[in-house]
Design a protein around this motif. Structure first.
Motif, PDB file in Angstrom:
ATOM      1  N   PHE A 106       0.793  -1.235   0.000  1.00  9.35           N
ATOM      2  CA  PHE A 106       0.000   0.000   0.000  1.00  9.35           C
ATOM      3  C   PHE A 106       0.825   1.284   0.000  1.00  9.35           C
ATOM      4  CE2 PHE A 106      -2.650  -3.249   2.107  1.00  9.35           C
ATOM      5  CZ  PHE A 106      -3.713  -3.267   1.205  1.00  9.35           C
ATOM      6  N   ALA A 107       2.136   1.211   0.100  1.00  8.34           N
ATOM      7  CA  ALA A 107       2.957   2.428   0.070  1.00  8.34           C
ATOM      8  C   ALA A 107       2.959   3.029  -1.335  1.00  8.34           C
ATOM      9  CB  ALA A 107       4.383   2.111   0.510  1.00  8.34           C
ATOM     10  N   MET A 108       3.273   4.321  -1.405  1.00 12.75           N
ATOM     11  CA  MET A 108       3.378   4.991  -2.702  1.00 12.75           C
ATOM     12  C   MET A 108       4.671   4.552  -3.386  1.00 12.75           C
ATOM     13  SD  MET A 108       2.210   6.870  -4.973  1.00 12.75           S
ATOM     14  CE  MET A 108       3.047   7.259  -6.488  1.00 12.75           C
ATOM     15  N   ILE A 122      -3.644   6.799  -2.876  1.00 12.89           N
ATOM     16  CA  ILE A 122      -4.424   7.210  -1.698  1.00 12.89           C
ATOM     17  C   ILE A 122      -4.020   6.439  -0.453  1.00 12.89           C
ATOM     18  CG2 ILE A 122      -6.734   7.199  -0.679  1.00 12.89           C
ATOM     19  CD1 ILE A 122      -6.253   9.519  -2.528  1.00 12.89           C
ATOM     20  N   THR A 123      -3.833   5.125  -0.572  1.00 11.99           N
ATOM     21  CA  THR A 123      -3.535   4.327   0.626  1.00 11.99           C
ATOM     22  C   THR A 123      -2.229   4.758   1.279  1.00 11.99           C
ATOM     23  OG1 THR A 123      -2.470   2.625  -0.756  1.00 11.99           O
ATOM     24  CG2 THR A 123      -4.807   2.324  -0.210  1.00 11.99           C
ATOM     25  N   SER A 124      -1.276   5.216   0.473  1.00 13.04           N
ATOM     26  CA  SER A 124       0.008   5.636   1.043  1.00 13.04           C
ATOM     27  C   SER A 124      -0.149   6.828   1.968  1.00 13.04           C
ATOM     28  CB  SER A 124       0.990   5.983  -0.078  1.00 13.04           C
ATOM     29  OG  SER A 124       0.483   7.049  -0.871  1.00 13.04           O
ATOM     30  N   ALA A 125      -1.203   7.640   1.767  1.00 16.40           N
ATOM     31  CA  ALA A 125      -1.412   8.828   2.592  1.00 16.40           C
ATOM     32  C   ALA A 125      -1.936   8.489   3.979  1.00 16.40           C
ATOM     33  CB  ALA A 125      -2.383   9.780   1.898  1.00 16.40           C
ATOM     34  N   THR A 180       9.766   8.537  -7.244  1.00 13.90           N
ATOM     35  CA  THR A 180      10.251   8.092  -5.940  1.00 13.90           C
ATOM     36  C   THR A 180       9.177   7.247  -5.261  1.00 13.90           C
ATOM     37  OG1 THR A 180       9.420  10.077  -4.836  1.00 13.90           O
ATOM     38  CG2 THR A 180      11.662  10.159  -5.709  1.00 13.90           C
ATOM     39  N   SER A 181       9.443   6.852  -4.047  1.00 13.97           N
ATOM     40  CA  SER A 181       8.466   6.107  -3.250  1.00 13.97           C
ATOM     41  C   SER A 181       8.420   6.703  -1.856  1.00 13.97           C
ATOM     42  CB  SER A 181       8.845   4.620  -3.180  1.00 13.97           C
ATOM     43  OG  SER A 181      10.126   4.471  -2.589  1.00 13.97           O
ATOM     44  N   ALA A 182       7.270   6.627  -1.193  1.00 14.05           N
ATOM     45  CA  ALA A 182       7.130   7.255   0.121  1.00 14.05           C
ATOM     46  C   ALA A 182       5.848   6.782   0.790  1.00 14.05           C
ATOM     47  CB  ALA A 182       7.112   8.785   0.002  1.00 14.05           C
ATOM     48  N   VAL A 183       5.741   7.059   2.068  1.00  9.98           N
ATOM     49  CA  VAL A 183       4.498   6.882   2.816  1.00  9.98           C
ATOM     50  C   VAL A 183       4.313   8.113   3.695  1.00  9.98           C
ATOM     51  CG1 VAL A 183       4.495   4.352   2.864  1.00  9.98           C
ATOM     52  CG2 VAL A 183       5.706   5.631   4.655  1.00  9.98           C
TER      53      VAL A 183
END
Length: 287
Positions: A106-108, A122-125, A180-183
């Motif tokens: 679920f992370a971005m 959305i889930t990452s937020a 990139t990737s983020a949470v």
């Protein structure tokens, strides 16, 4: 021959009034507005005396419902803010139980979104840096707790929810575009910062405190491991949405606000569907 006056009426000869809705029930109480006879089952308490159900309904339609400053129903309790707080805490609880699985799914992740995993936007937020770190979720939830109720009361529940979710999406789209990737909820939180600045200007408030708050968070944005892309995307999106809500003309206000929010949503979707992410998501960050 002289005419004689009519005889006086006999006791009981006059018709006994009955309820206008229940003709079989005698009553001597009348509605204060229309003066129709009403029985106890049809009586509705009023400021003076009683009214019939129809007059009560007509009176309620004539009463103007309280509104938030920029439209929508007035907010007595910030329910949307509390719902968002609860969702974030529940998501973090899921991370505590299954950290690797939740983050992985679920992370971005820009490449994952590019391959069709849209839910990550959305889930990452609602995710944060995994345990044992707690500062990330604590800071974001503190900011939501402080800013959320103020903005929800000014905008109304529906508009506030729209602002929050579109700001979160704007932050994720920025992460996507930079590959990139983020949470983290900071895209949405920075959207609230942007909205607070716009609304404070619109209402004529002293914005020096808002500028200090934004300045402190700009410094935080450039700390190691923090996704400045999400902060920037969320802030710009939140400012645009708030400007659309705050400066919409009173005439057809709801229609104009809805069109602005829809236009921002379409623009964000088009950015993701028409542009590939820049580079590869080699590094992760927390927002």
């Amino acid at each position: 021959m002289t005419s004689q006056p009519p005889p006086p009426p006999q006791p009981g000869a006059q018709a006994v009034p009955t309820c206008y809705q229940h003709p079989d029930r005698e009553t001597y109480v009348r509605c204060q507005r229309c003066e129709r006879p009403i029985c106890p089952d049809c009586m509705r308490e009023a400021a003076v005396g009683h009214q019939c159900p129809e007059c009560v309904r007509d009176g309620n339609r004539e009463v103007r419902q309280a509104q938030a400053t920029f439209g929508g129903a007035a907010v007595a309790a910030p329910r949307v803010t509390w719902a968002l707080l609860i969702l974030n805490v529940l998501a973090y609880a899921a991370e505590v139980l299954r950290p690797d699985e939740v983050i992985q799914r679920f992370a971005m992740w820009s490449l994952g979104v590019h391959m069709g995993e849209w839910w990550r936007l959305i889930t990452s937020a609602f995710l944060h840096s995994p345990p044992p770190s707690f500062w990330h979720i604590l800071f974001n939830m503190w900011a939501l707790y402080v800013l959320g109720p103020q903005l929800e009361r000014v905008l109304g529940a529906g508009r506030f929810a729209t602002l929050y979710l579109l700001s979160a999406l704007g932050g994720s789209v920025a992460i996507y575009l930079f590959g990139t990737s983020a949470v983290g909820a900071s895209g949405a939180i920075y959207g609230l910062f942007g909205a607070l600045f716009v609304i404070a200007r619109k209402l004529g408030y002293d914005i020096r405190g808002v500028l200090w708050l934004i300045g402190i968070n700009v410094v935080i944005t450039f700390l190691p491991g923090v996704s400045w892309q999400a902060h920037l995307g969320g802030f710009v999106t939140g400012a645009i949405i708030a400007a659309g809500f705050a400066y919409a003309p009173r005439r057809n206000r709801t229609l104009v606000q809805t069109c602005i929010a829809a236009a921002v949503l379409v623009a964000l979707v088009l950015l993701v569907t028409t542009l590939p992410p820049y580079g590869l998501p080699l590094e992760g960050a927390f927002t």
